[in-house]
Write a protein that holds these residues in place. Structure first.
Motif, mmCIF file in Angstrom:
data_model
loop_
_atom_site.group_PDB
_atom_site.id
_atom_site.type_symbol
_atom_site.label_atom_id
_atom_site.label_comp_id
_atom_site.label_asym_id
_atom_site.label_seq_id
_atom_site.Cartn_x
_atom_site.Cartn_y
_atom_site.Cartn_z
ATOM 1 N N VAL A 187 -71.302 -29.493 59.506
ATOM 2 C CA VAL A 187 -71.956 -29.979 58.291
ATOM 3 C C VAL A 187 -73.456 -29.950 58.544
ATOM 4 N N THR A 188 -74.197 -29.328 57.660
ATOM 5 C CA THR A 188 -75.658 -29.327 57.759
ATOM 6 C C THR A 188 -76.246 -29.847 56.448
ATOM 7 N N TRP A 189 -77.484 -30.338 56.533
ATOM 8 C CA TRP A 189 -78.153 -30.927 55.371
ATOM 9 C C TRP A 189 -79.483 -30.206 55.130
ATOM 10 N N ASP A 190 -79.798 -30.028 53.853
ATOM 11 C CA ASP A 190 -81.053 -29.386 53.460
ATOM 12 C C ASP A 190 -81.812 -30.304 52.497
ATOM 13 N N LEU A 191 -83.138 -30.305 52.606
ATOM 14 C CA LEU A 191 -84.012 -31.028 51.683
ATOM 15 C C LEU A 191 -84.928 -30.032 50.985
ATOM 16 N N GLY A 192 -85.232 -30.310 49.728
ATOM 17 C CA GLY A 192 -86.121 -29.402 49.016
ATOM 18 C C GLY A 192 -86.935 -30.116 47.958
ATOM 19 N N THR A 193 -88.023 -29.489 47.576
ATOM 20 C CA THR A 193 -88.836 -30.002 46.472
ATOM 21 C C THR A 193 -89.378 -28.816 45.690
ATOM 22 N N ARG A 194 -89.558 -29.012 44.389
ATOM 23 C CA ARG A 194 -90.054 -27.953 43.506
ATOM 24 C C ARG A 194 -91.081 -28.549 42.550
ATOM 25 N N TYR A 195 -92.193 -27.825 42.380
ATOM 26 C CA TYR A 195 -93.238 -28.280 41.475
ATOM 27 C C TYR A 195 -93.599 -27.137 40.539
ATOM 28 N N GLU A 196 -93.408 -27.338 39.260
ATOM 29 C CA GLU A 196 -93.700 -26.326 38.244
ATOM 30 C C GLU A 196 -94.965 -26.721 37.496
ATOM 31 N N PHE A 197 -95.881 -25.761 37.358
ATOM 32 C CA PHE A 197 -97.150 -26.057 36.702
ATOM 33 C C PHE A 197 -97.726 -24.771 36.121
#
Length: 245
Positions: A187-197
């Motif tokens: 089991v692996t975990w991923d983190l992410g973030t997205r910014y639209e502008f």
């Protein structure tokens, strides 16, 4: 190299009501045949294109907030097979692998700004035409169970910003065709973030930052085309910027 083959495809969808539909499809894929090397008596021969045949049936259920898909599929993949004639080994395109599985996936938005997705797949991959020593065995590097779950949340205080968390599961798989050794599940975990502008000139832009395998889990991967293993990817950070003109 000059070979040709037909690869038909068709699909049908029937809508039972406003929320439920069923479907079926069939398709064929083509892959260029291998060039036989000097390890075999037919050195230099170019094998005919390999055909992959896939059947799938399924149903989709839309409740408004969630879309659920249930499907069953079978895929037959052609491949190489070593044949012995008069004491000499010849590489041919007579091999075949059969994959059968069931997959369930759910995606939706339980509340505004919160999106979830999950899928679970059970897969049986077998050597259908192979050497007697591993005929009928599980295909190496192919786990029976795979799953993923993901949640994404918009940050209301910052327009265009969202964060996500994803969990990935892959079950154990065999290292070799003879099903003697296997690597464990993980089991692996991923983190992410997205910014639209809006960028220069009003062009839409998306800035992404992701970290894969956040906890830097150590694991091995089994290859599907060679009896070998390799070290899984450790913690990896990726930043990207996308724009449209």
């Amino acid at each position: 190299y000059k070979e040709h083959a037909f690869s038909p495809a068709f699909a049908v969808v029937h809508k039972l009501n406003d929320r439920t539909s069923v479907y079926a499809n069939y398709m064929q894929g083509l892959t260029a045949g291998d060039i036989v090397d000097s390890n075999y008596a037919n050195d230099g021969e170019v094998l005919a294109p390999y055909k992959t045949k896939q059947f799938e049936v399924g149903a989709k259920f839309n409740t408004g907030k969630y879309l659920t898909t249930v499907s069953a599929f079978q895929m037959e993949q052609a491949g190489t097979l070593v044949e012995t004639r008069n004491g000499l080994d010849y590489l041919t395109s007579g091999g075949k692998v059969r994959n059968r599985g069931v997959e369930v996936s759910v995606a939706g938005e339980p509340r505004e700004g919160t999106r979830v997705m999950g899928s679970l797949m059970f897969l049986r991959s077998k050597y259908q035409k192979a050497l007697d020593s591993y005929q009928g065995n599980d295909v190496m590097g192919t786990p029976r169970w795979q799953a993923v779950a993901r949640v994404e949340q918009d940050i209301k205080s910052v327009k265009g910003l969202s964060v996500s968390l994803r969990a990935n599961y892959q079950g154990p798989s065999y290292i070799d065709q003879w099903n003697t050794y296997k690597v464990g599940g993980r089991v692996t975990w991923d983190l992410g973030t997205r910014y639209e502008f809006k960028g220069l000139g009003g062009h839409p832009m998306t800035l992404r930052a992701d970290v894969y395998n956040v906890f830097n889990k150590d694991y091995w991967n089994a290859m599907s085309n060679n009896p070998a293993i390799y070290v899984g990817k450790g913690r990896t950070a990726v930043v990207s910027l996308e724009t449209k003109f």
